[in-house]
Every structure is written in structure tokens, then in C-alpha cells.
Design an enzyme around this catalytic site. Structure first.
Site, PDB file in Angstrom:
ATOM      1  N   GLU A 289      -3.772  -0.566   3.860  1.00  0.00           N
ATOM      2  CA  GLU A 289      -2.765   0.304   3.246  1.00  0.00           C
ATOM      3  C   GLU A 289      -2.090   1.144   4.328  1.00  0.00           C
ATOM      4  O   GLU A 289      -2.760   1.735   5.181  1.00  0.00           O
ATOM      5  CB  GLU A 289      -3.449   1.220   2.234  1.00  0.00           C
ATOM      6  CG  GLU A 289      -2.585   2.323   1.676  1.00  0.00           C
ATOM      7  CD  GLU A 289      -3.384   3.345   0.908  1.00  0.00           C
ATOM      8  OE1 GLU A 289      -2.826   3.963  -0.005  1.00  0.00           O
ATOM      9  OE2 GLU A 289      -4.589   3.521   1.218  1.00  0.00           O
ATOM     10  N   LYS A 349       1.911   0.109  -5.239  1.00  0.00           N
ATOM     11  CA  LYS A 349       0.733   0.784  -5.763  1.00  0.00           C
ATOM     12  C   LYS A 349       1.055   1.476  -7.092  1.00  0.00           C
ATOM     13  O   LYS A 349       2.010   2.246  -7.194  1.00  0.00           O
ATOM     14  CB  LYS A 349       0.248   1.805  -4.733  1.00  0.00           C
ATOM     15  CG  LYS A 349      -1.055   2.491  -5.058  1.00  0.00           C
ATOM     16  CD  LYS A 349      -1.449   3.393  -3.883  1.00  0.00           C
ATOM     17  CE  LYS A 349      -2.768   4.086  -4.099  1.00  0.00           C
ATOM     18  NZ  LYS A 349      -3.118   4.964  -2.950  1.00  0.00           N
ATOM     19  N   CYS A 400      -6.090   0.893  -2.258  1.00  0.00           N
ATOM     20  CA  CYS A 400      -6.887   2.116  -2.151  1.00  0.00           C
ATOM     21  C   CYS A 400      -7.561   2.489  -3.465  1.00  0.00           C
ATOM     22  O   CYS A 400      -8.417   1.796  -3.980  1.00  0.00           O
ATOM     23  CB  CYS A 400      -6.008   3.252  -1.623  1.00  0.00           C
ATOM     24  SG  CYS A 400      -6.931   4.758  -1.187  1.00  0.00           S
TER      25      CYS A 400
END
Length: 525
Positions: A289, A349, A400
């Protein structure tokens, strides 16, 4: 079994007076906090809820005491398990004063601990009410069903991490395979049911205790036997479905990543890592990420050595970078970049990190946060129904914090995702948090029956097979490149097909049991 029952009796026979109840509740929460990674004492989870259940069953327990007991248990569990959040401090490298940095870290830790404790408090109130009016079977059904329902609701919120199911990861792979039936809630349900039966043993007349003892044995043996059966199923992967993935762990600390020196370090390490892996013959390269802390697709990005290396060596790259969004906003993205330098797949995300990537309750908290932090912009969440395309077919992606949201992975599996790619930063958190994060991804691999490749900035990067075996795990806080073969799969577990059907079934059974018996019947019948 005798040892477990003896320990449970010791825990629940001490301190049941109101003055000592808080100690017993705290002890239960501490035991549960010792079950997940990094300590990994997962057997403790099978009795850590017993003290709270016994306290709620006492005739002298009022609704007010139930709230206190639930809050103490929940804060002990979440406070210890999530203590790594305080490693946000210090943020002085961002220009935040030392005290302001401490305030941000403590606020973030306290908010998620309190949110987790509220779940337990709501459950505790319901259980006190149920203990007053309903018999054992109803109490067990309501206790299990309600906990699963609350976990389901919490998993739809911006703050969640500490499902009881993750206390078994990565140590108890057999029981984790129950996740293939109805997701993580299957594991939670069995844990709560065993704890409830143990607690109810000492609430029964002596001649009926053996029935619950047998129920505990049946639950433990039966659940592990089912999990073992699923665990023993052969993977039957073929070379035709193999993908040799290269993983780069850049180890570029966040405190320098946004500086000119940090950008240069990131560009150099990811370009070197890509060349090393591409030359070694991998099929694709995965980065963490935010590997490059700028928007990809600009003139600057096309002048980088990494872009030129992709054009030269023609190996697809899965790059963590910022993706441009309308109105000059950005998303935290994972991009598929093919050998011609074109972006052919993009995942933004969905679950952003509160305070780090956006401000929850912005109208209330923005002034406070802006006084404590120099951050001026926040990221835009992606659409939940995205489909990430790769040269090998669709993939399941988690960035994440999304590793905790099993339904995100399930949705992508339903859409045809054949393998899992997760990209995370994990800096500035310690190795204990990294171990917990790995444990979350391991559960997602089992639930969806998919291979998973994990790339993190500072660790722990890894490779997990569909049975939860960790085939490779990096060292924390090191620059690492690694190559490993994973496989595409198109199987569909019961969880992928039907979702969280178990919680709905448990709530339905609990509702029937609440209506069936006569109110005011003996609670010990």
C-alpha cells in the site's frame, strides 16, 4: 476436559460478590486478550467469557452492574489486544507537538477500545434480562446469536478488529476452517457456545450438570472434527493455474516517505526490487500500500526508473499508489500496470482508516483534529462492487485495514476473484500488530478457499495457502524481495455462496425460544 472444567469452576467460584465482580470481569477480558497474536494462547478463548457469563447470571446483578461488568470485560480485551494503536505516537515528524501527538494516539486507541466495549455492554444487558426470565437453552441460543449479530453489525462499521474468531488465528487451523461455512461468525458462535455451556454448568442443579458437560464435549469435539474434515480436503492445484508472484517489502518508514529523500528511497528500492524479481522470471510483482506516495499516471510517474523498468522487462506490476479521482481528490489504490506501461486494472480502498485517511463525524471532530494535525486533505473511498482485473483473471484485493472485513473478500470471490492480493503499510506499528494483521488475512484465505500473497511496507509480508498454512513470512522492518508460487482457484465455499447465514439462523432460533416458553418460568429449569 476435567482440567478445563476445574479451571472454569475456579474462575467462576471466586469473586462473585458485587464488590469483587469487576475483578472477575477484568480477568476474563485479560484472558481473551492473551488468546490472539502475538501471544497466540488461543485455548484461553474457550473459557475467557465464562467469568462474565457467570456474573450476569447472578440474581443480584442489576442492569447497571451488567453495564459495568460488560464495559470492564470489553475494555480489558480490546485495550490490551489493541494496545499497538498507541504506537502512532510520536507524530512530531509531521510537525505535531509532542503532547498533541500523544493526544491523537490516545484518542484513537480509546475510541476503538470503547467501541469494542459497547458491543459487550449491549450483549450483557440482554443476557441479564434473559437470565431473569428464560431457561438454559434460550439463554444459550440468545447469548450465541446475539453476540454473532452484534459482531455482524460492528463489522459493517468503520471501527472493528477484535472478533472473537480472530483469537484462533493462526494457531487453531482446524477450527478456522469453520469459516468456510458461514464466515468468521461460525468460529465466534462455537466459542461463545462453549463458554456459555461451561458457565451454565454451575448454574444448574447437580443432577443436570452432566448434560451441559456432555454438550461442551460435543461442541469441542464436533466443531474441531468438522474443521479437520475441511482442513484435510486436498487442494488439487495444477501447474496450469500457477502464478509466480514476486513480493517487495520496501521498508520505507512513513516518517520519511513524504520527504524528497523518502520519495527517492522508495523509487530506488521498488525499481531495484522489480528488476531483481522480473529478471528472475516471476509472472507479476506485488508492492505494498502506498509504495509510491504520489498519484500514478502523471508525467512525473512516467519518468521514473520503475516505469521504465516495467516497459523494458514487460512483467506486470501490482503497484500501491494514489489513484486520481474526480475533483482533484485521491484514492488509496492498487493498480495493475502491464508491460506497455498502461493501467489495466484498479482497485480503490473501500474501508478507509478513521482519522488517518478521513475524519469520522467531520462536522464535530474536524476542528479538533485540524488543531492537532497538519493534514489538509483526506482520501476518497472506493466503490464496494469493484472488480480488480489482472492478466491472469480477476483477483480479490484488500488494502491494509480491509483485511478485517470478510464480507469485502467474499463479495469479490462471488464476482470471480481467483486469488487474494493484500497490500498494507503497517508502519509505525510494532511486530505484534503485524502478526495480528497476518492472522486476519489468513482467515480470509481459508474462508474463500484462495491463495493469498501479502505485501507490506515494513512487515509482515507473506504467502498463505487456502488451508491457512503460512508458506513464507518476512522479517519485520527489513527490505525484502521474495518470489513464491500461488495458484488460481474458482471454488466456492458455502460462505462464498450464502454469506453469513448462520447468524440469521441463530437469531431465528433464539426468537422462537423466546416466544415458546412461558414468561416468568424458572430461570434454572
Amino acid at each position: 476436559m476435567t482440567t478445563v472444567l476445574s479451571l472454569g469452576k475456579l474462575l467462576t467460584s471466586y469473586g462473585l460478590t458485587p464488590g469483587r465482580g469487576w475483578l472477575l470481569a477484568a480477568l476474563g477480558g485479560v484472558l481473551m486478550a492473551m488468546a490472539p497474536a502475538p501471544l497466540g494462547l488461543w485455548p484461553l478463548a474457550w473459557l475467557a467469557l465464562v467469568p462474565l457469563w457467570r456474573l450476569l447470571a447472578q440474581p443480584q446483578t442489576t442492569y447497571g452492574r451488567a453495564l459495568r461488568y460488560g464495559s470492564i470485560w470489553g475494555m480489558a480485551y480490546n485495550g490490551i489486544a489493541l494496545a499497538w494503536i498507541t504506537h502512532l505516537h510520536p507524530l512530531t515528524w509531521m510537525g505535531v507537538p509532542w503532547l498533541g501527538s500523544l493526544g491523537i494516539a490516545l484518542f484513537a486507541w480509546g475510541a476503538i477500545v470503547l467501541w469494542g466495549a459497547i458491543l459487550v455492554m449491549v450483549w450483557s444487558l440482554a443476557m441479564v434480562w434473559c437470565h431473569r426470565y428464560y431457561p438454559t437453552v434460550t439463554r444459550l441460543l440468545l447469548g450465541v446469536g446475539l453476540w454473532c449479530l452484534l459482531e455482524s453489525l460492528w463489522s459493517a462499521s468503520p471501527l472493528t478488529w477484535t472478533s472473537l474468531s480472530f483469537t484462533q488465528s493462526p494457531g487453531n487451523l482446524w477450527i478456522l476452517h469453520l469459516g468456510r461455512l458461514s464466515g468468521q461468525f461460525t468460529v465466534t458462535a462455537v466459542i461463545v457456545a462453549v463458554n456459555g455451556c461451561l458457565a451454565e454448568i454451575w448454574h444448574q442443579q447437580r443432577n443436570r450438570r452432566h448434560v451441559l458437560g456432555l454438550a461442551v464435549l460435543a461442541l469441542l469435539i464436533g466443531s474441531h472434527a468438522i474443521g479437520w474434515g475441511l482442513y484435510r480436503q486436498p487442494l488439487a492445484d495444477t501447474a496450469h493455474n500457477a502464478i509466480e508472484v514476486g513480493i517487495i517489502q520496501g521498508n520505507v518508514p512513513t516518517r520519511i516517505k513524504l520527504t524528497p529523500a523518502g520519495v527517492r528511497l522508495a523509487l530506488r528500492r521498488y525499481a531495484e526490487g522489480y528488476r531483481t524479481l522480473a529478471t528472475a522470471g516471476v509472472d507479476a510483482v506485488l508492492t505494498p500500500e502506498g509504495a509510491l506516495p504520489f498519484a500514478w499516471g502523471t508525467d512525473f510517474s512516467q519518468r521514473t526508473d520503475l516505469y521504465q523498468a516495467v516497459r523494458q522487462l514487460k512483467v506486470p506490476l501490482w503497484l500501491g499508489a494514489f489513484g486520481p479521482v474526480a475533483d482533484e481528490h485521491l484514492a488509496q489504490s492498487l493498480l495493475t500496470i502491464t508491460g506497455d506501461g498502461q493501467v489495466t486494472g484498479r482497485y480503490d480502498k473501500v474501508k478507509l482508516v478513521p482519522l488517518g485517511e478521513y475524519i469520522p463525524l467531520e462536522s464535530i471532530l474536524s476542528q479538533l483534529i485540524n488543531r492537532l494535525s497538519p493534514l489538509e486533505s483526506y482520501l476518497v473511498p472506493g466503490s464496494p462492487d469493484q472488480r480488480f482485473q489482472t492478466p491472469f483473471g480477476p483477483a480479490i484485493v484488500g488494502i491494509c485495514y480491509e483485511s478485517v472485513y470478510g464480507h469485502q473478500f467474499r463479495r469479490q470471490a462471488v464476482q470471480g476473484g481467483r486469488f487474494i492480493l493484500t497490500a498494507s503499510n503497517n508502519d509505525p506499528y510494532p511486530s505484534g500488530m503485524m502478526a495480528q494483521h497476518h492472522a486476519q488475512d489468513l482467515m480470509r484465505a481459508i474462508e474463500t478457499d484462495r491463495w493469498a500473497a501479502r505485501a507490506t511496507n515494513t512487515g509482515l509480508s507473506g504467502v498463505v495457502d487456502p488451508h491457512g498454512h503460512t508458506l513464507w513470512l518476512s522479517q519485520p522492518n527489513t527490505y525484502t524481495v521474495h518470489r513464491h508460487t500461488i495458484y488460481q482457484r474458482q471454488t466456492r465455499t458455502l460462505y462464498v455462496r450464502w454469506g453469513n447465514w448462520l447468524t440469521l439462523g441463530l437469531i431465528g432460533l433464539a426468537g422462537i425460544s423466546l416466544i415458546w416458553p412461558q414468561r416468568n418460568s424458572s430461570a434454572t429449569s
